[in-house]
Scaffold this motif. Sequence first.
Motif, PDB file in Angstrom:
ATOM      1  N   TYR A  19       0.856  -1.180   0.000  1.00 44.90           N
ATOM      2  CA  TYR A  19       0.000   0.000   0.000  1.00 44.90           C
ATOM      3  C   TYR A  19       0.897   1.237   0.000  1.00 44.90           C
ATOM      4  O   TYR A  19       2.079   1.156   0.333  1.00 44.90           O
ATOM      5  CB  TYR A  19      -0.885   0.036   1.245  1.00 44.90           C
ATOM      6  N   TYR A  20       0.309   2.379  -0.335  1.00 40.73           N
ATOM      7  CA  TYR A  20       1.063   3.627  -0.307  1.00 40.73           C
ATOM      8  C   TYR A  20       0.353   4.638   0.581  1.00 40.73           C
ATOM      9  O   TYR A  20      -0.874   4.722   0.592  1.00 40.73           O
ATOM     10  CB  TYR A  20       1.230   4.191  -1.725  1.00 40.73           C
ATOM     11  N   LYS A  21       1.153   5.388   1.319  1.00 43.51           N
ATOM     12  CA  LYS A  21       0.633   6.418   2.207  1.00 43.51           C
ATOM     13  C   LYS A  21       0.914   7.785   1.596  1.00 43.51           C
ATOM     14  O   LYS A  21       2.056   8.098   1.256  1.00 43.51           O
ATOM     15  CB  LYS A  21       1.297   6.318   3.582  1.00 43.51           C
ATOM     16  N   TYR A  22      -0.126   8.587   1.449  1.00 43.90           N
ATOM     17  CA  TYR A  22       0.005   9.941   0.909  1.00 43.90           C
ATOM     18  C   TYR A  22      -0.023  10.940   2.058  1.00 43.90           C
ATOM     19  O   TYR A  22      -0.910  10.894   2.912  1.00 43.90           O
ATOM     20  CB  TYR A  22      -1.126  10.228  -0.074  1.00 43.90           C
ATOM     21  N   GLN A 300      -0.772  20.892  -7.493  1.00 38.53           N
ATOM     22  CA  GLN A 300      -0.568  20.066  -6.314  1.00 38.53           C
ATOM     23  C   GLN A 300       0.493  19.000  -6.587  1.00 38.53           C
ATOM     24  O   GLN A 300       0.488  18.355  -7.631  1.00 38.53           O
ATOM     25  CB  GLN A 300      -1.885  19.384  -5.925  1.00 38.53           C
ATOM     26  N   TYR A 301       1.390  18.813  -5.643  1.00 39.75           N
ATOM     27  CA  TYR A 301       2.414  17.779  -5.753  1.00 39.75           C
ATOM     28  C   TYR A 301       2.308  16.853  -4.549  1.00 39.75           C
ATOM     29  O   TYR A 301       2.378  17.296  -3.411  1.00 39.75           O
ATOM     30  CB  TYR A 301       3.809  18.401  -5.833  1.00 39.75           C
ATOM     31  N   GLU A 302       2.126  15.572  -4.830  1.00 38.34           N
ATOM     32  CA  GLU A 302       1.912  14.634  -3.745  1.00 38.34           C
ATOM     33  C   GLU A 302       3.229  14.184  -3.123  1.00 38.34           C
ATOM     34  O   GLU A 302       4.291  14.278  -3.730  1.00 38.34           O
ATOM     35  CB  GLU A 302       1.137  13.410  -4.225  1.00 38.34           C
ATOM     36  N   SER A 303       3.118  13.712  -1.896  1.00 38.37           N
ATOM     37  CA  SER A 303       4.231  13.061  -1.222  1.00 38.37           C
ATOM     38  C   SER A 303       3.721  11.700  -0.782  1.00 38.37           C
ATOM     39  O   SER A 303       2.688  11.605  -0.120  1.00 38.37           O
ATOM     40  CB  SER A 303       4.676  13.886  -0.007  1.00 38.37           C
ATOM     41  N   TYR A 304       4.410  10.651  -1.174  1.00 37.20           N
ATOM     42  CA  TYR A 304       3.901   9.317  -0.871  1.00 37.20           C
ATOM     43  C   TYR A 304       5.062   8.370  -0.583  1.00 37.20           C
ATOM     44  O   TYR A 304       6.178   8.550  -1.063  1.00 37.20           O
ATOM     45  CB  TYR A 304       3.065   8.781  -2.033  1.00 37.20           C
ATOM     46  N   THR A 305       4.779   7.381   0.239  1.00 40.23           N
ATOM     47  CA  THR A 305       5.774   6.372   0.581  1.00 40.23           C
ATOM     48  C   THR A 305       5.107   5.007   0.608  1.00 40.23           C
ATOM     49  O   THR A 305       3.916   4.889   0.925  1.00 40.23           O
ATOM     50  CB  THR A 305       6.398   6.638   1.965  1.00 40.23           C
ATOM     51  N   GLU A 306       5.860   3.976   0.282  1.00 39.29           N
ATOM     52  CA  GLU A 306       5.321   2.618   0.330  1.00 39.29           C
ATOM     53  C   GLU A 306       5.230   2.155   1.776  1.00 39.29           C
ATOM     54  O   GLU A 306       6.114   2.426   2.590  1.00 39.29           O
ATOM     55  CB  GLU A 306       6.204   1.665  -0.468  1.00 39.29           C
ATOM     56  N   VAL A 307       4.137   1.472   2.093  1.00 44.05           N
ATOM     57  CA  VAL A 307       3.911   0.948   3.437  1.00 44.05           C
ATOM     58  C   VAL A 307       3.851  -0.572   3.344  1.00 44.05           C
ATOM     59  O   VAL A 307       3.073  -1.119   2.556  1.00 44.05           O
ATOM     60  CB  VAL A 307       2.593   1.497   4.033  1.00 44.05           C
TER      61      VAL A 307
END
Length: 410
Positions: A19-22, A300-307
């Motif tokens: 999953y990814y967390k934004y 808008q620019y997202e920031s996301y990381t894999e969880v």
Amino acid sequence: MASSNIHEPVRVTEDTEPYYKYTGPFKSGMAIANHYGFRPIAPLEPDEKIKRIFQEKTKKEKRERTDKAGEWYIDAADKLAEVDAYFNEMDGWEQPVMAAHTLHPRRKTGKVRMTIFGSTKSIAEGLILKATLSILEEMGHTDMCVDLNSLGTQESRNQFLEDFIAHYRDNLNDLGDCCQTQFKHDPLKVIMCDNDTCLEIQDDAPQPITYLTDETREHFKECIEYVETFGLPYRINHQLLGSSHNDSHTLFQIYTSGEDDDGDRNILARGERHEHMPKQLGYNRCLPTISVSIDMPGQQYESYTEVESESVQNPKLYYLHLGKEAKRESLPVLEQLREAGILVIHSLSYDGLSPQMQQAKDMNIPYALIMGLKEVQEGSIILRDMFTRAQETIPQDRVATRVKKVVKEE
């Protein structure tokens, strides 16, 4: 089940895919999509191969990318990128696949996109529409309206297109110069013209809804019934035709009831169903797909990381339904749970109760909400302890309050 955790990724199926967390400006929209069962994935952008396919498909046509009233636009390249990702990464996931991601490169505005792969059922439209409306409400939009249309099966759509093009070809000399040029590139675009002469020709043009089969007519009727449960004004918009380059089925757009500075509708989101796009990528099968694109104001620019899977939140509540009436009434209940910050898993794409019960058991979920025809008629819902099998019937308008208390006491 604190609401402070609502932006953390929530498990939607029992698989172990990432999953990814934004955490950027898309955070709230992605969390709402996740609540309705969409898995947050990494942003998908068209690669060079897809860009070439798109350019060849449209003959390098330069599309006007404005938001004028009634205009239809979803970038076909974005949809091709999603379909390609499905076959390369998601085909082995639990079906149907519900995924959400964001877009911002190449665009003046960012976008949240939600897509359901592998479902032909009208609940897919219902889920997409309800999640979209919840995101837009969270953004502060009010007085929203929904436009819908359907082009039906590929066969009925082709027959409509043939008659539509013939109608405008017979009246081509009466069209304005701009419309004559547009007609050569994408015949469906001419219906957007508000020139008086073009409007007269439009009044006599064929309408796709008259070409629907009994099956697609019933599907469209069910889509409308879902919208009616939302309590928003809607209309069947015969000008909503998509593009002749895409194989649209159901189409919709959501807009505010007012007008912008140019006197045009402020269109907030557009969505459509399609199934033949995989063949453009060389895949030898169709893929029923419905997707929506929601505009996010500003660059808008997202920031996301894999969880990792073990870090994803596991809901303690499973929503079970039995029958199409219960399925239709499920969406307001899911919204009530979302507003209360209650995490829940559902499988509204299932029709029978047994596979839902089995999934809840496999995922070791302690509580379930159950709605059938009897509960719909009574305005109630059953809350069951999945381990002891003890259950109680509660009013639907008190479900969030009761669930919160029971789960907190666990």
